[in-house]
Design an enzyme around this catalytic site. Structure first.
Site, short mmCIF file in Angstrom:
data_model
loop_
_atom_site.label_atom_id
_atom_site.label_comp_id
_atom_site.label_asym_id
_atom_site.label_seq_id
_atom_site.Cartn_x
_atom_site.Cartn_y
_atom_site.Cartn_z
N SER A 101 0.84 -1.20 0.00
CA SER A 101 0.00 0.00 0.00
C SER A 101 0.87 1.25 0.00
O SER A 101 1.61 1.52 0.95
CB SER A 101 -0.92 0.02 1.22
OG SER A 101 -1.45 1.32 1.37
N HIS A 139 -1.15 -1.32 -4.30
CA HIS A 139 -2.42 -0.91 -3.72
C HIS A 139 -2.43 0.61 -3.55
O HIS A 139 -1.53 1.19 -2.95
CB HIS A 139 -2.57 -1.61 -2.36
CG HIS A 139 -3.88 -1.40 -1.68
ND1 HIS A 139 -5.00 -2.18 -1.93
CD2 HIS A 139 -4.24 -0.51 -0.72
CE1 HIS A 139 -5.98 -1.78 -1.15
NE2 HIS A 139 -5.57 -0.76 -0.41
N ASP A 193 -4.68 3.88 -2.23
CA ASP A 193 -5.80 4.24 -1.36
C ASP A 193 -6.30 5.64 -1.68
O ASP A 193 -5.59 6.63 -1.46
CB ASP A 193 -5.34 4.21 0.10
CG ASP A 193 -5.06 2.80 0.57
OD1 ASP A 193 -5.99 1.98 0.57
OD2 ASP A 193 -3.89 2.52 0.92
N MET A 250 -9.05 8.55 -0.85
CA MET A 250 -9.97 8.96 0.23
C MET A 250 -10.53 10.34 -0.09
O MET A 250 -9.81 11.19 -0.62
CB MET A 250 -9.20 9.05 1.55
CG MET A 250 -8.48 7.78 1.92
SD MET A 250 -7.54 8.02 3.43
CE MET A 250 -6.60 6.49 3.45
N HIS A 307 -8.16 1.19 -4.26
CA HIS A 307 -9.11 1.07 -3.14
C HIS A 307 -9.78 2.43 -2.92
O HIS A 307 -9.17 3.36 -2.41
CB HIS A 307 -8.32 0.61 -1.89
CG HIS A 307 -9.14 0.52 -0.66
ND1 HIS A 307 -8.57 0.38 0.60
CD2 HIS A 307 -10.48 0.52 -0.45
CE1 HIS A 307 -9.51 0.30 1.52
NE2 HIS A 307 -10.68 0.40 0.91
N MET A 320 -12.03 4.75 -0.98
CA MET A 320 -12.74 5.05 0.27
C MET A 320 -13.44 6.38 0.06
O MET A 320 -13.09 7.42 0.64
CB MET A 320 -11.73 5.11 1.43
CG MET A 320 -11.27 3.73 1.85
SD MET A 320 -9.75 3.77 2.80
CE MET A 320 -8.55 3.72 1.47
N MET A 380 -11.50 -5.28 5.27
CA MET A 380 -10.69 -4.34 6.05
C MET A 380 -10.44 -4.91 7.44
O MET A 380 -11.37 -5.30 8.15
CB MET A 380 -11.42 -2.99 6.19
CG MET A 380 -11.58 -2.20 4.91
SD MET A 380 -10.05 -1.88 4.03
CE MET A 380 -9.13 -0.92 5.22
N GLY A 421 -9.14 4.59 6.49
CA GLY A 421 -8.83 6.01 6.59
C GLY A 421 -7.37 6.31 6.89
O GLY A 421 -6.87 7.36 6.50
N PHE A 422 -6.70 5.40 7.57
CA PHE A 422 -5.32 5.66 7.98
C PHE A 422 -4.48 4.40 7.91
O PHE A 422 -4.97 3.31 8.20
CB PHE A 422 -5.29 6.20 9.42
CG PHE A 422 -6.07 7.47 9.58
CD1 PHE A 422 -5.46 8.70 9.35
CD2 PHE A 422 -7.43 7.43 9.92
CE1 PHE A 422 -6.19 9.88 9.46
CE2 PHE A 422 -8.16 8.61 10.03
CZ PHE A 422 -7.55 9.83 9.80
N GLY A 423 -3.20 4.59 7.56
CA GLY A 423 -2.24 3.49 7.62
C GLY A 423 -1.70 3.36 9.03
O GLY A 423 -1.97 4.21 9.90
N GLY A 424 -0.97 2.30 9.28
CA GLY A 424 -0.26 2.14 10.55
C GLY A 424 -1.13 1.82 11.76
O GLY A 424 -0.69 1.99 12.89
N ASP A 471 -6.74 -6.01 4.27
CA ASP A 471 -6.07 -4.70 4.26
C ASP A 471 -6.10 -4.06 5.64
O ASP A 471 -7.17 -3.78 6.17
CB ASP A 471 -6.81 -3.81 3.25
CG ASP A 471 -6.15 -2.46 3.04
OD1 ASP A 471 -5.05 -2.22 3.57
OD2 ASP A 471 -6.76 -1.63 2.31
N GLY A 472 -4.91 -3.84 6.20
CA GLY A 472 -4.78 -3.10 7.47
C GLY A 472 -4.04 -3.89 8.53
O GLY A 472 -4.47 -4.97 8.92
N GLY A 473 -2.90 -3.36 8.96
CA GLY A 473 -2.15 -4.00 10.04
C GLY A 473 -1.57 -5.36 9.66
O GLY A 473 -1.36 -6.21 10.53
N GLY A 486 1.13 -1.88 4.14
CA GLY A 486 1.72 -0.55 3.97
C GLY A 486 2.94 -0.35 4.82
O GLY A 486 4.08 -0.53 4.38
N SER A 487 2.72 0.02 6.10
CA SER A 487 3.85 0.37 6.98
C SER A 487 4.87 -0.75 7.12
O SER A 487 6.07 -0.49 7.14
CB SER A 487 3.37 0.76 8.38
OG SER A 487 2.01 0.94 8.43
O1 LIG Z 1 -6.86 1.24 3.15
C1 LIG Z 1 -6.02 1.40 4.00
C2 LIG Z 1 -6.27 2.29 5.18
O2 LIG Z 1 -7.51 2.86 5.06
C3 LIG Z 1 -4.78 0.63 3.87
O3 LIG Z 1 -4.48 0.24 2.56
C4 LIG Z 1 -3.57 1.07 4.65
O4 LIG Z 1 -2.76 1.94 3.92
C5 LIG Z 1 -2.77 -0.11 5.10
O5 LIG Z 1 -1.70 0.34 5.84
P1 LIG Z 1 -1.01 -0.54 6.98
O6 LIG Z 1 -2.07 -0.84 8.01
O7 LIG Z 1 -0.50 -1.79 6.31
O8 LIG Z 1 0.07 0.36 7.48
FE LIG Z 2 -6.41 0.17 1.32
#
Ligand SMILES: O=C(CO)[C@@H](O)[C@H](O)COP(=O)(O)O
Ligand SMILES: [Fe+2]
Length: 219
Positions: free
Chosen positions: A8, A33, A35, A37, A66, A68, A138, A143-146, A176-178, A198-199
């Site tokens: 991401s 990926h 994102d 928004m 993606h 949002m 999800m 809305g946010f990474g990390g 997607d996420g964490g 992502g992170s």
């Molecule tokens: O869609 C999203 C957040 O809304 C994701 O795609 C994040 O960007 C994933 O980031 P990490 O959780 O892997 O840091």
């Molecule tokens: Fe995403």
């Protein structure tokens, strides 16, 4: 089969995007990926078409976009023009417009993914499961990474995997996420085909190695 890995870009260095895109091109990543928004569907704004157009010129990998946003259908043709592989739209944003939106994504030549936020029951995708190429689950609030991975996602992936086989659907499951070292192996075991991360990838000292380690997770 190896896991599909979709880094991401939200966690990349936006001052030096070209460097990160070159890394992605060289890496074993399957997709990129992206994102998008709108500050309405989620309380954040990311980037838009001026950035996507610039990325499309140098990226060698398929784009996994993606949305949002409240009205993803307003951008179907522009997304197809970018050469994007797939368009992921949230069921919570589309409501009863979803069947028509899926049809329009297909007509534009892209794959369609229906996306569910953590509070949306997995059962909500059943009516569309034979019409989409992918379900994006999800594992954080969009809305946010990390953010921290929501553990209940593992059970949701199991339920979705069962639904897909019951219905004879060919839909892939993407999460997607964490997604990182402690969550990715469990997600793949639960039935995920594709991992967005992502992170964990972009903040690593050696992102290419991290991508390879995710790819080694076998389905
Ligand atoms: O869609 C999203 C957040 O809304 C994701 O795609 C994040 O960007 C994933 O980031 P990490 O959780 O892997 O840091
Ligand atoms: Fe995403």
């Amino acid at each position: 089969m190896m896991a599909i890995v979709s880094p991401s870009l939200l966690a990349a260095d936006f001052l030096h995007l070209e460097k990160d895109i070159e890394m992605i091109n060289k890496s074993g990543a399957d997709w990129l990926h992206l994102d998008i928004m709108d500050g309405m569907f989620v309380p954040n704004i990311s980037f838009g078409f001026s950035v996507l157009d610039a990325i499309a010129k140098v990226l060698d990998k398929p784009m996994d976009v993606h949305y949002m946003t409240m009205r993803p259908e307003d951008y179907i043709e522009r997304t197809a023009k970018l050469g994007a592989k797939s368009m992921n739209v949230h069921i919570e944003a589309c409501g009863e417009r979803l069947p028509d939106i899926i049809r329009r994504i297909h007509t534009a030549g892209m794959k369609a993914a229906v996306t569910i936020s953590p509070d949306t029951p997995v059962e909500a995708v059943r009516p569309y499961i034979n019409d989409v190429e992918m379900v994006l689950v999800m594992s954080v609030y969009p809305g946010f990474g990390g953010q921290k991975f929501i553990e209940a996602t593992i059970g949701r992936i199991h339920a979705l995997r069962n639904m897909i086989s019951e219905c004879g659907s060919k839909a892939l499951i993407e999460v997607d996420g964490g997604v990182g070292a402690s969550t990715a192996p469990r997600l793949v075991k639960a039935g995920c085909d594709a991992l967005v991360s992502g992170s964990y990838i972009f903040k690593a000292d050696n992102p290419i190695e991290v991508i390879d380690s995710l790819k080694q997770l076998t389905l």
